[in-house]
Design an enzyme around this catalytic site. Structure first.
Site, short mmCIF file in Angstrom:
data_model
loop_
_atom_site.label_atom_id
_atom_site.label_comp_id
_atom_site.label_asym_id
_atom_site.label_seq_id
_atom_site.Cartn_x
_atom_site.Cartn_y
_atom_site.Cartn_z
N ASN A 220 2.51 6.64 4.27
CA ASN A 220 2.06 6.37 5.63
C ASN A 220 1.03 5.24 5.57
O ASN A 220 0.44 4.97 4.54
CB ASN A 220 1.52 7.62 6.31
CG ASN A 220 0.31 8.20 5.64
OD1 ASN A 220 -0.82 7.83 5.97
ND2 ASN A 220 0.51 9.11 4.70
N THR B 247 1.09 3.76 -3.20
CA THR B 247 -0.10 4.54 -3.55
C THR B 247 -0.65 5.35 -2.39
O THR B 247 -1.60 6.11 -2.55
CB THR B 247 -1.22 3.61 -4.08
OG1 THR B 247 -1.53 2.65 -3.07
CG2 THR B 247 -0.78 2.92 -5.36
N HIS B 248 -0.05 5.22 -1.20
CA HIS B 248 -0.56 5.92 -0.01
C HIS B 248 0.58 6.52 0.79
O HIS B 248 0.85 6.06 1.91
CB HIS B 248 -1.36 4.95 0.86
CG HIS B 248 -2.27 5.63 1.83
ND1 HIS B 248 -1.88 5.99 3.10
CD2 HIS B 248 -3.55 6.02 1.72
CE1 HIS B 248 -2.89 6.55 3.73
NE2 HIS B 248 -3.92 6.57 2.91
N TYR B 249 1.21 7.48 0.46
CA TYR B 249 1.25 8.23 -0.78
C TYR B 249 2.67 8.23 -1.27
O TYR B 249 3.59 8.24 -0.45
CB TYR B 249 0.75 9.66 -0.56
CG TYR B 249 -0.70 9.69 -0.10
CD1 TYR B 249 -1.73 9.62 -1.03
CD2 TYR B 249 -1.01 9.76 1.25
CE1 TYR B 249 -3.06 9.66 -0.62
CE2 TYR B 249 -2.33 9.79 1.66
CZ TYR B 249 -3.35 9.73 0.74
OH TYR B 249 -4.65 9.74 1.14
N PHE C 140 0.80 -1.23 0.00
CA PHE C 140 0.00 0.00 0.00
C PHE C 140 0.83 1.28 0.00
O PHE C 140 0.31 2.33 -0.34
CB PHE C 140 -0.97 0.02 1.19
CG PHE C 140 -0.32 -0.36 2.50
CD1 PHE C 140 0.43 0.54 3.22
CD2 PHE C 140 -0.47 -1.65 2.99
CE1 PHE C 140 1.04 0.19 4.40
CE2 PHE C 140 0.13 -2.01 4.18
CZ PHE C 140 0.89 -1.09 4.88
#
Length: 158
Positions: free
Chosen positions: A62, A55-57, A52
């Protein structure tokens, strides 16, 4: 590590035996301390390799809130799935209450989660999980989890 039902600690192999969560949705790495039917202390080490983070971010990675809540829940599961009669059982999320996010969790952080069962009756476990990074409160929630195999016994007959 004690990876068998009734154990006081579990490595990843023991966690995989005790609960049904699997990669990429397994969010605890080990259970350091466990009092079956009462409490569990678990750890999750977050590395940039987690699926993740890109894409986060990308420019400010985080841990997403849902991942933190799932980490709390999986630690809580170990507090009762460590009991021999529930070891390896399926579970159902029934409720989450008062989820609070106090600190960002970023790559390189170790989340230490303390989970406590407040009540466990008729296949419904209620309690709290609190996650800390370097001793600082990061996330907490009250959770209610059901064991379908027990809940089925209490369904009204038609």
């Amino acid at each position: 590590m004690h990876n068998e039902p009734g154990g006081s600690s579990f490595d990843i192999k023991g966690i995989l035996k005790a609960q049904c969560n699997r990669s990429p949705m397994l969010f605890i790495d080990r259970v350091c301390e466990c009092v079956p039917g009462q409490s569990a202390r678990s750890e999750k080490n977050f590395t940039y390799n987690e699926w993740f983070f890109p894409t986060h971010y990308e420019d400010d990675p985080n841990v997403p809130g849902f991942v933190l809540v799932e980490s709390l829940t999986q630690s809580f599961l170990m507090a009762f799935l460590s009991l021999p009669e529930h070891f390896g059982s399926r579970t159902s999320f029934l409720n989450i209450k008062d989820a609070t996010f106090r600190r960002r969790v970023v790559p390189g952080d170790r989340l230490v989660i303390d989970s406590q069962i407040a009540s466990f009756k008729r296949g419904i476990a209620r309690g709290t999980s609190i996650g800390r990074v370097d001793g600082e409160l990061a996330v907490s929630a009250e959770v209610t989890i059901g064991l379908p195999k027990i809940l089925e016994q209490y369904k009204p007959k038609t």
